[in-house]
Design a protein around this motif. Sequence first.
Motif, short mmCIF file in Angstrom:
data_model
loop_
_atom_site.label_atom_id
_atom_site.label_comp_id
_atom_site.label_asym_id
_atom_site.label_seq_id
_atom_site.Cartn_x
_atom_site.Cartn_y
_atom_site.Cartn_z
N GLU A 105 6.72 15.46 -88.75
CA GLU A 105 6.58 16.41 -87.65
C GLU A 105 6.68 15.67 -86.31
N PRO A 106 7.70 15.97 -85.49
CA PRO A 106 7.79 15.34 -84.17
C PRO A 106 6.80 16.02 -83.20
N PHE A 107 6.34 15.28 -82.25
CA PHE A 107 5.42 15.82 -81.23
C PHE A 107 4.22 16.53 -81.88
N VAL A 108 3.59 15.83 -82.80
CA VAL A 108 2.47 16.43 -83.53
C VAL A 108 1.34 16.81 -82.57
N PHE A 109 1.00 15.89 -81.67
CA PHE A 109 -0.11 16.14 -80.73
C PHE A 109 0.17 17.38 -79.86
N LEU A 110 1.39 17.45 -79.34
CA LEU A 110 1.76 18.60 -78.51
C LEU A 110 1.73 19.89 -79.32
N GLY A 111 2.16 19.82 -80.58
CA GLY A 111 2.14 21.00 -81.44
C GLY A 111 0.73 21.50 -81.68
N TYR A 112 -0.21 20.55 -81.89
CA TYR A 112 -1.61 20.95 -82.07
C TYR A 112 -2.17 21.60 -80.80
N ILE A 113 -1.83 21.00 -79.67
CA ILE A 113 -2.29 21.55 -78.40
C ILE A 113 -1.79 22.98 -78.21
N MET A 114 -0.52 23.18 -78.50
CA MET A 114 0.06 24.52 -78.34
C MET A 114 -0.55 25.51 -79.31
N SER A 115 -0.77 25.08 -80.56
CA SER A 115 -1.33 25.98 -81.57
C SER A 115 -2.75 26.40 -81.21
N TRP A 116 -3.61 25.44 -80.92
CA TRP A 116 -4.98 25.77 -80.54
C TRP A 116 -5.04 26.46 -79.18
N GLY A 117 -4.11 26.11 -78.31
CA GLY A 117 -4.07 26.73 -76.98
C GLY A 117 -3.81 28.24 -77.07
N LYS A 118 -2.91 28.63 -77.97
CA LYS A 118 -2.63 30.07 -78.13
C LYS A 118 -3.86 30.80 -78.66
N ILE A 119 -4.58 30.17 -79.59
CA ILE A 119 -5.78 30.81 -80.13
C ILE A 119 -6.84 30.94 -79.04
N MET A 120 -7.07 29.85 -78.32
CA MET A 120 -8.07 29.89 -77.25
C MET A 120 -7.68 30.86 -76.13
N LEU A 121 -6.40 30.89 -75.82
CA LEU A 121 -5.94 31.79 -74.76
C LEU A 121 -6.18 33.25 -75.14
N ALA A 122 -5.93 33.58 -76.41
CA ALA A 122 -6.16 34.95 -76.87
C ALA A 122 -7.64 35.32 -76.73
N TRP A 123 -8.52 34.38 -77.14
CA TRP A 123 -9.96 34.66 -77.05
C TRP A 123 -10.39 34.77 -75.59
N VAL A 124 -9.99 33.81 -74.79
CA VAL A 124 -10.42 33.77 -73.39
C VAL A 124 -9.91 34.99 -72.63
N LEU A 125 -8.66 35.36 -72.85
CA LEU A 125 -8.11 36.51 -72.15
C LEU A 125 -8.85 37.79 -72.53
N SER A 126 -9.09 37.96 -73.83
CA SER A 126 -9.78 39.18 -74.27
C SER A 126 -11.18 39.25 -73.67
N TYR A 127 -11.89 38.13 -73.69
CA TYR A 127 -13.25 38.12 -73.15
C TYR A 127 -13.25 38.28 -71.63
N THR A 128 -12.39 37.52 -70.95
CA THR A 128 -12.38 37.55 -69.49
C THR A 128 -11.93 38.91 -68.96
N VAL A 129 -10.88 39.47 -69.57
CA VAL A 129 -10.40 40.77 -69.12
C VAL A 129 -11.46 41.84 -69.33
N TYR A 130 -12.14 41.79 -70.48
CA TYR A 130 -13.19 42.77 -70.74
C TYR A 130 -14.28 42.71 -69.67
N HIS A 131 -14.76 41.50 -69.39
CA HIS A 131 -15.83 41.37 -68.41
C HIS A 131 -15.34 41.57 -66.98
N TYR A 132 -14.08 41.26 -66.73
CA TYR A 132 -13.52 41.51 -65.41
C TYR A 132 -13.49 43.02 -65.14
N VAL A 133 -13.04 43.77 -66.14
CA VAL A 133 -13.01 45.24 -65.99
C VAL A 133 -14.42 45.79 -65.91
N GLU A 134 -15.34 45.28 -66.75
CA GLU A 134 -16.73 45.76 -66.75
C GLU A 134 -17.41 45.45 -65.42
#
Length: 372
Positions: A105-134
Motif C-alpha cells: 500500500e503506497p502512502f499508508v500513513f496518508l490513507g489512514y489519516i484520510m480514512s479516520w478523518g472521514k469518520i471523525m468529520l462525519a461525527w463532528v459535523l453531525s454533533y456541531t451542526v446539531y448544537h449549532y442549530v439548537e
Amino acid sequence: MSKQKIYWFCQFFGWSLLVLVDYLAYVFEIGFDYETFYLAIANIFLGVTLTHLYRLMIRRWNWVRLPFFQLAPRVLLSVLVMALIMTMVNLPIDRIIAPETLMNEPFVFLGYIMSWGKIMLAWVLSYTVYHYVEENRNAEIERILLKTSIRETEAKVLRSQLNPHFVFNALNSIRALVYENPTKAQQGITQLSNLLRNSLLADRRKTVELREEIKTVEDYLALEKVRYEDRLTSHIDLDGRTLFWQVPPMMLQTLVENAIKHGVSTAVGGGFVEVKSMVEADKLHILIRNTGVLGDKKASGGFGLANTAQRLELLYGPEAEFRIFQEENTHDQTGETFAIRNGGPVVCAEITIPAQSEGIFRKKEVSVRSEK
C-alpha cells in the motif's frame, strides 16, 4: 430518556457499529484472533474518548456561538488532530498484526489519516451542526421571551395609568361637598376609592369584563359630574351581548377622561359624553362620542390615544383597531339630541376588539340570565 442518556447511547452504539463492521470484514478475510478483537474494543473506547473530549472542548469555549468563518477552521483542525491520534495508535499495531496487508500500500500513513478523518468529520459535523442549530434556536427563544417580557412590562405600565390631575380635581370637588352635601361627599369618596382600587389592580390583570370596566367609567363620570354639574351630560348604551367581553382595564376610563378634558371642558356651554357598545361581524365595537373638535392628536390627549392603540396591539395584535375621527353627521338619535342641545360638533373614538373565547362569554351570559 434524557439528552445525556441519548448522547452516551449514540456514542457507544455508533462507534461499536462502525468498528465492529470493519472487524467482521477482517475476520471473514483473515480469521479471528484476540489481538485484533482487543484492538477493536480499544478503538471503540478511544473513539468515544476523543469525540467526548471534543464535546467538552466545544461546550467549554462555546464554539457553537462563533460565526461560521471562525467555527469552520476550528472544526477542521479538531478533525485532523483526532484522525492523527487514531492513526498513530492503529498504524503501528496493524503493521505488526497484518504486515502483508500494508506492504504493497503506497502512502499508508496518508490513507489512514484520510480514512479516520472521514469518520471523525462525519461525527463532528453531525454533533456541531446539531448544537449549532439548537444554540440558535435557544437564542431565538430567549429573544422572544425577552421581547415578550418587555411587551408585558410596557402593557402593565400602560394599563396602570390614572391622571393625577383628575385625582386632585376630584378631591377638591369632594372637599367642597363636605359641608354642603355630606351624603354626596361620602358617595364621591367611595367612587374615588373604587377608581383608585381599579387603577392599582389594573397592572395585575390583562383584561376585565366590559360590565366591570363600565362601572369604573360610571364612577369617573359621577365624580366629573360633581365638578362640571350641568355642563356635563352623559349617556351609556350597552348591547347585552357585550357585557362579558374582555377589554383592557382602565382603557375606557382613559378615553372618557380624554373626551371630557379636550372636548366638554373646552366647550363654552359644556357638552355630552356617550359610551355605546355593539357586536358586528363577531367583533366588539365600542364608541365613545363627545362634544368637541378633533385637532392635533398630541394636543388632544396624545398619550391617552397612543396608550389605547398600543395596548390593543399588545393584547390582540393587528385584528384589533382604534381610530378617532370627527363626525360630520350625527346618526344616533340620542347622540344627535345631545349634539343639538350643546350646539357643537361631535368627536368619535371607536374601538374594535376581535372575539376572544366567545364560548366563555356566552356561557357566562346564559348563567346570568338563568339566575335572573
